[in-house]
Design a protein around this motif. Structure first.
Motif, PDB file in Angstrom:
ATOM      1  N   LYS A 285       0.817  -1.210   0.000  1.00 12.83           N
ATOM      2  CA  LYS A 285       0.000   0.000   0.000  1.00 12.83           C
ATOM      3  C   LYS A 285       0.856   1.268   0.000  1.00 12.83           C
ATOM      4  O   LYS A 285       1.973   1.275   0.507  1.00 12.83           O
ATOM      5  CB  LYS A 285      -0.924   0.003   1.215  1.00 12.83           C
TER       6      LYS A 285
ATOM      7  N   LYS B 132      -7.437   8.799  -8.510  1.00 10.22           N
ATOM      8  CA  LYS B 132      -8.173   8.409  -9.724  1.00 10.22           C
ATOM      9  C   LYS B 132      -7.438   7.315 -10.485  1.00 10.22           C
ATOM     10  O   LYS B 132      -8.062   6.385 -11.022  1.00 10.22           O
ATOM     11  CB  LYS B 132      -8.377   9.635 -10.612  1.00 10.22           C
TER      12      LYS B 132
ATOM     13  N   GLY C  43      -5.465   5.147  -9.187  1.00  6.42           N
ATOM     14  CA  GLY C  43      -5.207   3.988  -8.335  1.00  6.42           C
ATOM     15  C   GLY C  43      -3.773   3.898  -7.855  1.00  6.42           C
ATOM     16  O   GLY C  43      -3.289   2.799  -7.534  1.00  6.42           O
TER      17      GLY C  43
ATOM     18  N   ASP D 239      -3.411   4.352  -1.860  1.00  4.00           N
ATOM     19  CA  ASP D 239      -4.479   3.654  -1.139  1.00  4.00           C
ATOM     20  C   ASP D 239      -5.087   4.520  -0.048  1.00  4.00           C
ATOM     21  O   ASP D 239      -6.196   4.253   0.415  1.00  4.00           O
ATOM     22  CB  ASP D 239      -3.926   2.373  -0.525  1.00  4.00           C
ATOM     23  N   SER D 240      -4.340   5.538   0.381  1.00  2.00           N
ATOM     24  CA  SER D 240      -4.844   6.431   1.416  1.00  2.00           C
ATOM     25  C   SER D 240      -4.078   7.741   1.345  1.00  2.00           C
ATOM     26  O   SER D 240      -2.983   7.820   0.773  1.00  2.00           O
ATOM     27  CB  SER D 240      -4.690   5.810   2.813  1.00  2.00           C
TER      28      SER D 240
ATOM     29  N   ALA E  18     -11.715  10.855  -1.265  1.00  2.00           N
ATOM     30  CA  ALA E  18     -11.688   9.522  -0.653  1.00  2.00           C
ATOM     31  C   ALA E  18     -12.950   8.741  -0.991  1.00  2.00           C
ATOM     32  O   ALA E  18     -12.887   7.544  -1.317  1.00  2.00           O
ATOM     33  CB  ALA E  18     -11.531   9.649   0.857  1.00  2.00           C
ATOM     34  N   GLU E  19     -14.100   9.399  -0.931  1.00  2.00           N
ATOM     35  CA  GLU E  19     -15.362   8.721  -1.221  1.00  2.00           C
ATOM     36  C   GLU E  19     -15.483   8.395  -2.704  1.00  2.00           C
ATOM     37  O   GLU E  19     -15.902   7.293  -3.082  1.00  2.00           O
ATOM     38  CB  GLU E  19     -16.530   9.591  -0.780  1.00  2.00           C
ATOM     39  N   GLN E  20     -15.082   9.329  -3.550  1.00  2.00           N
ATOM     40  CA  GLN E  20     -15.257   9.142  -4.989  1.00  2.00           C
ATOM     41  C   GLN E  20     -14.364   8.039  -5.540  1.00  2.00           C
ATOM     42  O   GLN E  20     -14.772   7.280  -6.434  1.00  2.00           O
ATOM     43  CB  GLN E  20     -14.962  10.458  -5.721  1.00  2.00           C
ATOM     44  N   TYR E  21     -13.146   7.922  -4.995  1.00 10.13           N
ATOM     45  CA  TYR E  21     -12.178   6.985  -5.570  1.00 10.13           C
ATOM     46  C   TYR E  21     -11.849   5.827  -4.627  1.00 10.13           C
ATOM     47  O   TYR E  21     -10.910   5.074  -4.875  1.00 10.13           O
ATOM     48  CB  TYR E  21     -10.912   7.728  -5.970  1.00 10.13           C
ATOM     49  N   ASP E  22     -12.617   5.692  -3.565  1.00  8.78           N
ATOM     50  CA  ASP E  22     -12.513   4.549  -2.655  1.00  8.78           C
ATOM     51  C   ASP E  22     -11.107   4.404  -2.068  1.00  8.78           C
ATOM     52  O   ASP E  22     -10.488   3.337  -2.146  1.00  8.78           O
ATOM     53  CB  ASP E  22     -12.914   3.257  -3.364  1.00  8.78           C
ATOM     54  N   ILE E  23     -10.600   5.480  -1.501  1.00 10.91           N
ATOM     55  CA  ILE E  23      -9.370   5.424  -0.730  1.00 10.91           C
ATOM     56  C   ILE E  23      -9.689   5.887   0.688  1.00 10.91           C
ATOM     57  O   ILE E  23     -10.768   6.418   0.957  1.00 10.91           O
ATOM     58  CB  ILE E  23      -8.242   6.290  -1.329  1.00 10.91           C
ATOM     59  N   GLU E  24      -8.744   5.670   1.610  1.00 11.16           N
ATOM     60  CA  GLU E  24      -8.943   6.112   2.986  1.00 11.16           C
ATOM     61  C   GLU E  24      -8.374   7.512   3.170  1.00 11.16           C
ATOM     62  O   GLU E  24      -7.370   7.874   2.543  1.00 11.16           O
ATOM     63  CB  GLU E  24      -8.261   5.149   3.958  1.00 11.16           C
TER      64      GLU E  24
END
Length: 577
Positions: A395, A419, A421, A424-425, A484-490
């Motif tokens: 990560k 965006k 990838g 990860d956070s 974070a919400e849009q691209y699924d990261i922390e």
């Protein structure tokens, strides 16, 4: 069951020869004290006293909360303490007792701080007390008393359930290794162990971008060896893989991932008499890749605009991580990564037909190009990590400034990284760079470089802001949370540094929750672990229901009225002013 107050500590020492009634260099001194609530005899090791560790018989069985009461002012008082039964030693110090209620103390010992040290089954347990090695300026070790509070079965069950979430991203600063002079690598895990039941999801071990040869045994120059901190750091460099493994193992034992934390500036900003510990002289080895100022002067840092520098950074990261870590945390909130060197100037000229040096950092034409180079570095790093570990993703956590836009001004395009990838956070830093260009801008909005040069000769133009106040931190949340919400990261919102009282940590945590954050980064957790009330506040911040519920204060302050039979209730003659 009644609590047990151990207020005559010298009587509990197993080796009576280790304690003296008078001051001796190699003994703990037994010193009488009196507060409004407690009186007894403390264990004291003064500035020039270096006694051996002592073992205290607790005489308790079953589960207890163990409170310790330390006397002294902040860094002037430190105690190394451990509980038998597989626990490592850790250094503790009072937190923020120099100024209480707006009143400044004359000297040490006017206030003593009692706080929770550990919760444990004390059956057959002993407490070990030591004075840390003298890495810092002179200090004392003074512990007044220990309070043991028995726990019911229901309280034990509640404790074992508590603090087991994954809401806190703990950061250990790099000076952990230069300050500590432990005898073995395992002992470095003591501060990590203090994070148990602290809702930790990960521990960032910041000192992995250093000399990374496992067989490192280089002779240090005499000017380095003469300095205690550098001696300790040289020891760390020789033992680093064992130390890193001990810290990683301790994090894993607490259910946390372990990240290699790296300051990403490829620079050497140290004074000549201090060894550069991050980049091994790369600035001098590769002067052709140095960053440049707007006015053409070289900076003692290498630029990520050069592919060779990006490759060096990737190589150092992979070497520094070894096979130990679950991820890497990239600290972009310090230093310089790319500026006005030729690749930047050429790209701006090619795309926009203008001079990069005349564009403010806030101009999208400049920071768009800077972001392009830094994003290319993230792509190269991501590819290298995936190639090393094709079966399990290593990560990447990116640490940037405390808001998205100012991060972008200096090359950190968090949204693009998420965006694509690449990360990860993302963690919110407590710093920010900004420019003050008053009087330097022409009518066309570009910088007049002659006026700029005159201005920077009189005052800093590029400035750094430290922001751990509530308004600043909360103001930066919205775009981080959207990304974070849009691209699924922390996303980890920033809690304060250790220099804030525990009440402030609680207040900021509440404000962050109310603004929508749900996970936090705890900066300088190795320092916070030394200050028990602040550590307790961070742990409470990790449990939202407890944070907003009714909870008792996290420390008791005891006004010390007499020490060694001498009254200090009104005037303390031991003023070091």
């Amino acid at each position: 069951m009644k609590e047990i107050l151990l207020n005559d500590l010298p009587s509990l020492v197993r080796n009576k020869c280790a304690v003296s009634e008078c001051a001796r260099r190699d003994r703990w001194q037994s010193v009488a004290y009196r507060t409004a609530e407690v009186s007894g005899r403390m264990l004291l090791a003064g500035e020039e006293m270096f006694p051996d560790a002592v073992e205290l018989e607790l005489g308790a069985s079953g589960w207890h909360r163990v409170y310790v009461c330390l006397a002294g002012i902040g860094g002037q008082s430190q105690v190394e303490i451990s509980l038998s039964g597989g626990r490592y030693k850790t250094t503790l110090r009072p937190s923020h007792t120099e100024c209480v209620g707006g009143c400044w103390a004359w000297a040490a010992y006017e206030w003593a701080e009692e706080a929770l040290f550990v919760t444990a089954d004390l059956t057959g347990a002993s407490l070990f007390i030591n004075k840390p090695k003298a890495i810092e300026a002179p200090f004392t070790s003074a512990i007044l008393f220990v309070r043991l509070v028995p726990m019911s079965d229901s309280e034990v069950k509640e404790y074992l359930r508590s603090g087991t979430g994954n809401s806190i991203f703990y950061h250990f600063d790099d000076d952990y290794y230069s300050r500590c002079d432990y005898a073995s690598a395992r002992e470095y895990a003591g501060q990590v162990q203090m994070l148990e039941h602290g809702s930790g999801c990960a521990l960032v071990n910041e000192i992995s971008f250093d000399t990374c040869d496992p067989d490192y045994d280089e002779e240090m120059p005499s000017y380095v060896v003469s300095h205690k901190i550098n001696r300790a750091y040289a020891k760390y460099l020789r033992d680093q893989w064992q130390v890193k493994r001990a810290v990683v193992d301790a994090a894993h034992a607490l259910g946390m991932e372990a990240y290699a934390g790296c300051r990403m500036e490829m620079g050497d900003f140290f004074l000549p008499y201090t060894e550069s510990v991050y980049n091994d002289g790369l600035v001098d080895l590769f002067p052709q890749y140095r960053c440049k100022t707007r006015t053409g002067e070289e900076i003692a840092a290498l630029s990520y605009a050069y592919p060779q520098v990006r490759a060096m950074a990737v190589d150092k990261l992979l070497n520094g991580m070894g096979d130990l870590f679950d991820g890497v945390s990239l600290f972009f909130h310090r230093g310089v990564h790319a500026a006005f060197e030729k690749p930047v100037a050429d790209r701006v000229k090619e795309l926009y037909g203008t001079d990069a040096a005349r564009l403010p950092f806030a101009d999208g034409r400049l920071h768009g190009v800077l972001c392009g180079f830094m994003t290319q570095f993230l792509r190269e790093l991501r590819a290298a990590l995936d190639a090393r570990s094709p079966q399990k993703r290593i990560k990447i956590n990116a640490v940037v400034y405390f808001d998205v836009q100012s991060s972008k001004y200096f090359g950190c395009d968090v949204e693009t990284w998420a965006k694509e990838g690449l990360i990860d956070s993302v963690s919110q830093g407590l710093m920010k760079h900004y420019e003050v260009l008053d009087g330097c801008l022409g009518a066309d909005g570009l910088i007049d470089l002659q006026k700029y040069a005159e201005k920077k000769g009189k005052e800093p133009v590029l400035r750094r802001y430290y922001g751990d106040d509530e308004q600043t931190v909360v103001s930066g949340l919205h775009n981080f949370m959207r990304i974070a919400e849009q691209y699924d990261i922390e996303f980890f919102a920033a809690l304060p540094w250790e220099n804030k009282p525990y009440e402030y940590h609680l207040a900021l945590a509440k404000a962050l929750y109310e603004a929508g954050a749900c996970k936090f980064i705890c900066w300088n957790a190795n320092h916070i672990a030394e200050r028990l009330p602040v550590l307790a506040a961070v742990k409470r911040a990790g449990e939202k229901e407890k944070l907003f519920g009714e909870q008792p204060p996290l420390r008791r302050l005891h006004r010390v009225l007499a020490v060694g039979g001498r009254d200090i209730s009104e005037f303390n003659p031991n003023w070091r002013g």
